[in-house]
Design a protein around this motif. Sequence first.
Motif, PDB file in Angstrom:
ATOM      1  N   THR A   1       0.695  -1.262  -0.035  1.00  0.00           N
ATOM      2  CA  THR A   1       0.372  -0.110   0.026  1.00  0.00           C
ATOM      3  C   THR A   1       0.919   1.420   0.062  1.00  0.00           C
ATOM      4  OG1 THR A   1      -0.192   0.326   2.590  1.00  0.00           O
ATOM      5  CG2 THR A   1      -1.956  -1.495   1.348  1.00  0.00           C
ATOM      6  N   THR A   2       0.675   2.669  -0.587  1.00  0.00           N
ATOM      7  CA  THR A   2       0.869   3.760  -0.336  1.00  0.00           C
ATOM      8  C   THR A   2       0.562   4.663   0.177  1.00  0.00           C
ATOM      9  OG1 THR A   2       1.696   3.269  -3.014  1.00  0.00           O
ATOM     10  CG2 THR A   2       1.817   5.402  -2.100  1.00  0.00           C
ATOM     11  N   ILE A   3       1.406   5.162   1.383  1.00  0.00           N
ATOM     12  CA  ILE A   3       0.272   6.211   2.143  1.00  0.00           C
ATOM     13  C   ILE A   3       1.586   7.359   1.939  1.00  0.00           C
ATOM     14  CG2 ILE A   3       0.400   6.704   4.788  1.00  0.00           C
ATOM     15  CD1 ILE A   3       0.157   4.141   5.711  1.00  0.00           C
ATOM     16  N   ARG A   4       0.632   8.198   1.687  1.00  0.00           N
ATOM     17  CA  ARG A   4       1.065  10.040   1.668  1.00  0.00           C
ATOM     18  C   ARG A   4       1.177  11.049   2.835  1.00  0.00           C
ATOM     19  NH1 ARG A   4       1.428  10.921  -3.791  1.00  0.00           N
ATOM     20  NH2 ARG A   4       1.498  12.943  -3.995  1.00  0.00           N
ATOM     21  N   PHE A   5       1.939  11.457   2.587  1.00  0.00           N
ATOM     22  CA  PHE A   5       2.056  12.705   3.966  1.00  0.00           C
ATOM     23  C   PHE A   5       2.373  13.361   3.676  1.00  0.00           C
ATOM     24  CE2 PHE A   5       4.096   8.456   5.744  1.00  0.00           C
ATOM     25  CZ  PHE A   5       3.467   8.163   6.717  1.00  0.00           C
ATOM     26  N   ALA A   6       2.240  14.841   3.974  1.00  0.00           N
ATOM     27  CA  ALA A   6       2.737  16.296   4.063  1.00  0.00           C
ATOM     28  C   ALA A   6       3.908  16.235   3.323  1.00  0.00           C
ATOM     29  CB  ALA A   6       1.955  17.117   4.842  1.00  0.00           C
ATOM     30  N   LYS A   7       4.160  17.542   2.794  1.00  0.00           N
ATOM     31  CA  LYS A   7       5.373  17.654   2.514  1.00  0.00           C
ATOM     32  C   LYS A   7       6.284  17.850   3.816  1.00  0.00           C
ATOM     33  CE  LYS A   7       4.722  19.349  -2.450  1.00  0.00           C
ATOM     34  NZ  LYS A   7       4.257  21.158  -3.398  1.00  0.00           N
ATOM     35  N   THR A   8       7.564  18.015   4.094  1.00  0.00           N
ATOM     36  CA  THR A   8       8.827  17.657   4.429  1.00  0.00           C
ATOM     37  C   THR A   8       9.597  18.424   4.314  1.00  0.00           C
ATOM     38  OG1 THR A   8       8.086  16.196   5.868  1.00  0.00           O
ATOM     39  CG2 THR A   8      10.067  16.706   6.559  1.00  0.00           C
ATOM     40  N   LEU A   9      10.387  19.292   4.535  1.00  0.00           N
ATOM     41  CA  LEU A   9      11.107  20.399   3.233  1.00  0.00           C
ATOM     42  C   LEU A   9      10.890  20.560   2.270  1.00  0.00           C
ATOM     43  CD1 LEU A   9      13.772  18.540   5.018  1.00  0.00           C
ATOM     44  CD2 LEU A   9      13.440  20.960   6.698  1.00  0.00           C
ATOM     45  N   GLY A  10      10.053  20.963   1.842  1.00  0.00           N
ATOM     46  CA  GLY A  10       8.924  21.293   0.697  1.00  0.00           C
ATOM     47  C   GLY A  10       9.416  19.757   0.372  1.00  0.00           C
ATOM     48  N   SER A  11       9.528  18.687   0.507  1.00  0.00           N
ATOM     49  CA  SER A  11       9.955  17.648  -0.494  1.00  0.00           C
ATOM     50  C   SER A  11       8.383  16.555  -0.347  1.00  0.00           C
ATOM     51  CB  SER A  11      10.696  16.764  -0.580  1.00  0.00           C
ATOM     52  OG  SER A  11      11.801  17.306  -0.346  1.00  0.00           O
ATOM     53  N   THR A  12       7.695  16.107  -1.396  1.00  0.00           N
ATOM     54  CA  THR A  12       6.984  14.630  -0.949  1.00  0.00           C
ATOM     55  C   THR A  12       7.158  14.402  -0.754  1.00  0.00           C
ATOM     56  OG1 THR A  12       5.539  15.758  -2.502  1.00  0.00           O
ATOM     57  CG2 THR A  12       4.775  13.609  -1.762  1.00  0.00           C
TER      58      THR A  12
END
Length: 133
Positions: free
Chosen positions: A62-73
């Motif tokens: 499965t793929t889990i998306r997180f918010a951008k961290t240091l400008g990177s997805t």
Amino acid sequence: MSNDTTKMLLGIDDEHLIIEEGQVGDDGVIRLVGSLNYTPKACRNCGIINDHQIIGYGWRKTTIRFAKTLGSTVILCLNRRNFHCKACHTNFLAQTNAVPKHCTISNTTRKQCLEKLTEPVSLKHIADELSTS
């Protein structure tokens, strides 16, 4: 970076989730690879207590998306254990508190989205900022 530090930065407090590796792609996306495995106490369908009636039955990615961290997805490719109950002959997937059932957007990203809804910005801007749809 250690497993615990990465989990802390992403807001994951599940002890069964292990982040194995991570890399930054050419597109600037941080891709993490992890696994989720544990021994369930009971069947989610029939409720029978696990006394060797529930067995590991392969893996599901499965793929889990997180918010951008240091400008990177940030994307976590998670290998989750699939279980089979011998009593009721059903299969179920290992669950984590990092993401709701049947969803691919992390709980921390959901909370950030709700906080940003109080600001006078468009939904498209919020989606772009948090790398969600």
